[in-house]
Design a protein around this motif. Structure first.
Motif, PDB file in Angstrom:
ATOM      1  N   CYS A 122       0.809  -1.287   0.137  1.00 14.78           N
ATOM      2  CA  CYS A 122      -0.201   0.011   0.011  1.00 14.78           C
ATOM      3  C   CYS A 122       0.996   1.243  -0.192  1.00 14.78           C
ATOM      4  O   CYS A 122       0.332   2.269  -0.486  1.00 14.78           O
ATOM      5  CB  CYS A 122      -0.658   0.123   1.037  1.00 14.78           C
ATOM      6  N   ASN A 123       2.055   1.138   0.480  1.00 14.74           N
ATOM      7  CA  ASN A 123       2.877   2.344   0.633  1.00 14.74           C
ATOM      8  C   ASN A 123       3.366   2.891  -0.663  1.00 14.74           C
ATOM      9  O   ASN A 123       3.621   3.980  -0.891  1.00 14.74           O
ATOM     10  CB  ASN A 123       3.754   2.315   1.711  1.00 14.74           C
ATOM     11  N   LYS A 124       3.071   2.058  -1.766  1.00 14.13           N
ATOM     12  CA  LYS A 124       3.531   2.377  -3.082  1.00 14.13           C
ATOM     13  C   LYS A 124       2.470   3.488  -3.725  1.00 14.13           C
ATOM     14  O   LYS A 124       2.550   4.310  -4.503  1.00 14.13           O
ATOM     15  CB  LYS A 124       3.177   1.352  -3.992  1.00 14.13           C
ATOM     16  N   HIS A 125       1.404   3.572  -3.040  1.00 16.38           N
ATOM     17  CA  HIS A 125       0.374   4.460  -3.169  1.00 16.38           C
ATOM     18  C   HIS A 125      -0.015   5.655  -2.104  1.00 16.38           C
ATOM     19  O   HIS A 125      -1.057   6.300  -2.458  1.00 16.38           O
ATOM     20  CB  HIS A 125      -1.154   3.800  -3.370  1.00 16.38           C
ATOM     21  N   PHE A 126       1.075   5.725  -1.350  1.00 14.14           N
ATOM     22  CA  PHE A 126       0.648   6.789  -0.295  1.00 14.14           C
ATOM     23  C   PHE A 126       0.404   7.998  -0.810  1.00 14.14           C
ATOM     24  O   PHE A 126      -0.319   8.834  -0.359  1.00 14.14           O
ATOM     25  CB  PHE A 126       2.039   6.613   0.662  1.00 14.14           C
ATOM     26  N   HIS A 127       1.189   8.413  -2.030  1.00 10.33           N
ATOM     27  CA  HIS A 127       1.149   9.708  -2.456  1.00 10.33           C
ATOM     28  C   HIS A 127      -0.032  10.056  -2.921  1.00 10.33           C
ATOM     29  O   HIS A 127      -0.394  11.409  -3.201  1.00 10.33           O
ATOM     30  CB  HIS A 127       2.199   9.875  -3.547  1.00 10.33           C
ATOM     31  N   ILE A 128      -1.014   9.012  -3.178  1.00 12.53           N
ATOM     32  CA  ILE A 128      -2.251   9.266  -3.922  1.00 12.53           C
ATOM     33  C   ILE A 128      -3.268   9.741  -2.492  1.00 12.53           C
ATOM     34  O   ILE A 128      -4.186  10.751  -2.865  1.00 12.53           O
ATOM     35  CB  ILE A 128      -2.900   8.290  -4.485  1.00 12.53           C
TER      36      ILE A 128
END
Ligand code: ZN
Ligand code: ZN
Ligand code: ZN
Length: 112
Positions: free
Chosen positions: A93-99
């Motif tokens: 999930c942290n791949k998408h944190f910036h979303i």
């Protein structure tokens, strides 16, 4: 807690993310509604996602689908599992944190 979007079970998995560890839902800053993932938000709302600002990271915006408790963004980002039931968060999930969240290293070339 009402989770919008394409939820497929009672632990917060959705049609996009349905592995064992995909039990977290996120409240979106833009509408104040919980969705299991950004794709659910994209398909079921008509507005753009507004990421949480750093000064809002103390807000409860994470919902654990296993024990049904709300966590703050800080508690989610700084831990690998739920502080109540110890269910592991999906590390991907942290791949998408910036979303979802304001970050220091936004990567504009990331295409998910
Ligand atoms: Zn929204
Ligand atoms: Zn989804
Ligand atoms: Zn939990």
């Amino acid at each position: 807690m009402k989770i919008l979007g394409n939820v497929i079970d009672d632990q917060g998995r959705c049609k996009h993310y349905f592995k064992k560890q995909d039990t977290i839902s996120i409240k979106f800053k833009c509408c104040g509604e919980y969705y299991p993932c950004y794709k659910c938000h994209e398909e079921n709302s008509n507005h753009k996602i507004q990421p949480w600002k750093k000064e809002d990271f103390h807000e409860k915006a994470i919902f654990c689908g296993v024990c049904k408790s709300e966590l703050t963004i800080h508690e989610y980002m700084n831990h690998t599992n739920c502080k109540h039931c110890h269910t592991l968060f999906n590390p991907n999930c942290n791949k998408h944190f910036h979303i979802y969240f304001e970050t220091d290293n936004n990567n504009p070339t990331c295409t998910f």
